[in-house]
Design an enzyme around this catalytic site. Sequence first.
Site, PDB file in Angstrom:
ATOM      1  N   LYS A   9       0.849  -1.346  -0.020  1.00  0.00           N
ATOM      2  CA  LYS A   9       0.068  -0.012  -0.049  1.00  0.00           C
ATOM      3  C   LYS A   9       0.698   1.123  -0.052  1.00  0.00           C
ATOM      4  CE  LYS A   9      -3.464  -2.498   3.084  1.00  0.00           C
ATOM      5  NZ  LYS A   9      -4.337  -2.422   4.075  1.00  0.00           N
ATOM      6  N   TYR A  49     -12.210  -3.175  -1.999  1.00  0.00           N
ATOM      7  CA  TYR A  49     -12.797  -3.174  -0.811  1.00  0.00           C
ATOM      8  C   TYR A  49     -14.373  -3.167  -0.628  1.00  0.00           C
ATOM      9  CZ  TYR A  49      -7.850  -2.312   1.236  1.00  0.00           C
ATOM     10  OH  TYR A  49      -6.816  -2.609   1.746  1.00  0.00           O
ATOM     11  N   ASN A 112      -1.092  -0.430   7.444  1.00  0.00           N
ATOM     12  CA  ASN A 112      -0.455  -1.556   7.941  1.00  0.00           C
ATOM     13  C   ASN A 112       0.452  -2.014   6.805  1.00  0.00           C
ATOM     14  OD1 ASN A 112      -2.573  -2.453   6.383  1.00  0.00           O
ATOM     15  ND2 ASN A 112      -3.628  -3.593   8.037  1.00  0.00           N
ATOM     16  N   HIS A 115      -1.602  -5.487   1.668  1.00  0.00           N
ATOM     17  CA  HIS A 115      -2.787  -6.283   1.706  1.00  0.00           C
ATOM     18  C   HIS A 115      -2.469  -7.706   1.180  1.00  0.00           C
ATOM     19  CE1 HIS A 115      -6.808  -7.726   0.630  1.00  0.00           C
ATOM     20  NE2 HIS A 115      -6.216  -8.063  -0.518  1.00  0.00           N
ATOM     21  N   GLU A 126      -9.312 -11.399  -6.597  1.00  0.00           N
ATOM     22  CA  GLU A 126      -8.738 -10.046  -6.461  1.00  0.00           C
ATOM     23  C   GLU A 126      -7.751  -9.950  -7.533  1.00  0.00           C
ATOM     24  OE1 GLU A 126      -9.367  -9.272  -1.615  1.00  0.00           O
ATOM     25  OE2 GLU A 126      -7.240  -9.958  -2.455  1.00  0.00           O
TER      26      GLU A 126
HETATM   27  P1  IDP Z   1      -6.763  -7.140   6.441  1.00  0.00           P
HETATM   28  O1  IDP Z   1      -6.060  -6.337   5.526  1.00  0.00           O
HETATM   29  O2  IDP Z   1      -5.887  -7.630   7.631  1.00  0.00           O
HETATM   30  O3  IDP Z   1      -7.432  -8.285   5.633  1.00  0.00           O
HETATM   31  P2  IDP Z   1      -9.501  -6.100   6.910  1.00  0.00           P
HETATM   32  O4  IDP Z   1     -10.263  -6.361   8.237  1.00  0.00           O
HETATM   33  O5  IDP Z   1      -9.868  -6.846   5.502  1.00  0.00           O
HETATM   34  O6  IDP Z   1      -7.998  -6.553   7.087  1.00  0.00           O
HETATM   35  O7  IDP Z   1      -9.445  -4.558   6.456  1.00  0.00           O
HETATM   36  C1  IDP Z   1      -8.990  -4.012   5.325  1.00  0.00           C
HETATM   37  C2  IDP Z   1      -8.015  -3.091   5.744  1.00  0.00           C
HETATM   38  O8  IDP Z   1      -8.781  -1.894   6.261  1.00  0.00           O
HETATM   39  C3  IDP Z   1      -6.856  -3.067   6.688  1.00  0.00           C
HETATM   40  O9  IDP Z   1      -5.709  -3.740   6.302  1.00  0.00           O
HETATM   41  C4  IDP Z   1      -6.829  -1.911   7.186  1.00  0.00           C
HETATM   42  O10 IDP Z   1      -5.903  -1.093   6.152  1.00  0.00           O
HETATM   43  C5  IDP Z   1      -8.353  -1.192   7.059  1.00  0.00           C
HETATM   44  N1  IDP Z   1      -8.821  -1.537   8.320  1.00  0.00           N
HETATM   45  C6  IDP Z   1      -9.276  -2.473   9.004  1.00  0.00           C
HETATM   46  N2  IDP Z   1     -10.101  -2.398  10.219  1.00  0.00           N
HETATM   47  C7  IDP Z   1      -9.815  -1.042  10.439  1.00  0.00           C
HETATM   48  C8  IDP Z   1     -10.052  -0.164  11.631  1.00  0.00           C
HETATM   49  O11 IDP Z   1     -10.715  -0.673  12.491  1.00  0.00           O
HETATM   50  N3  IDP Z   1      -9.880   1.101  11.391  1.00  0.00           N
HETATM   51  C9  IDP Z   1      -9.130   1.548  10.226  1.00  0.00           C
HETATM   52  N4  IDP Z   1      -8.900   0.889   9.470  1.00  0.00           N
HETATM   53  C10 IDP Z   1      -9.035  -0.284   9.452  1.00  0.00           C
HETATM   54 MG    MG Z   2      -8.900  -8.478   4.397  1.00  0.00          MG
END
Ligand code: IDP
Ligand code: MG
Length: 152
Positions: A9, A49, A112, A115, A126
């Site tokens: 990202k 997303y 983070n 992805h 995807e």
């Molecule tokens: P993942 O990337 O570990 O699969 P997901 O739950 O699919 O996590 O969420 C997609 C992305 O959305 C996350 O990687 C993160 O960037 C963002 N995200 C997820 N939960 C939160 C939150 O509670 N606050 C802010 N951003 C979030």
């Molecule tokens: Mg995810």
Amino acid sequence: MQRTLVLCKPDALHRRLLGTILQRLEQKGLRLVAAKLLRADRSLAERHYAVHRGKPFYEALLQFITSGPTLAMVWEGREAVSVVRTLLGPTDGAQAPPGTIRGDFALSVQNNLVHASDSVATAEQEIALWFRPEEIVPWESCDDRWVGATPG
Ligand code: IDP
Ligand code: MG
């Protein structure tokens, strides 16, 4: 052999962590079969997303992912989907254990770094969203032929 979509990202590029992230995937033995640098537009981000539409963090997440360059890749290998998720660690960098990419380099939930697809079915969708079939470059190494002799 599985394939999975991996996105470095925009924060990964801003923080100059591409080499470090790719090194971990390569050292695990995974094989890079497609890669391109692009800035995702709103439409691509929404489709990627879609599962999160309506959640409190959705709008901010779209702004973040469209804010700069993303390195989109397809990685291949035995159990690649779960192997890459394990290498990443949990979503929240603050909760991710040391030794994982997020655990070592992220403190944020949103920013983070990486992805990765969360299931084989999601990976197929995807990969089709981010790549045309001809952009995937399959290849084989001697190691893989040797690994192929083991079960699984
Ligand atoms: P993942 O990337 O570990 O699969 P997901 O739950 O699919 O996590 O969420 C997609 C992305 O959305 C996350 O990687 C993160 O960037 C963002 N995200 C997820 N939960 C939160 C939150 O509670 N606050 C802010 N951003 C979030
Ligand atoms: Mg995810």
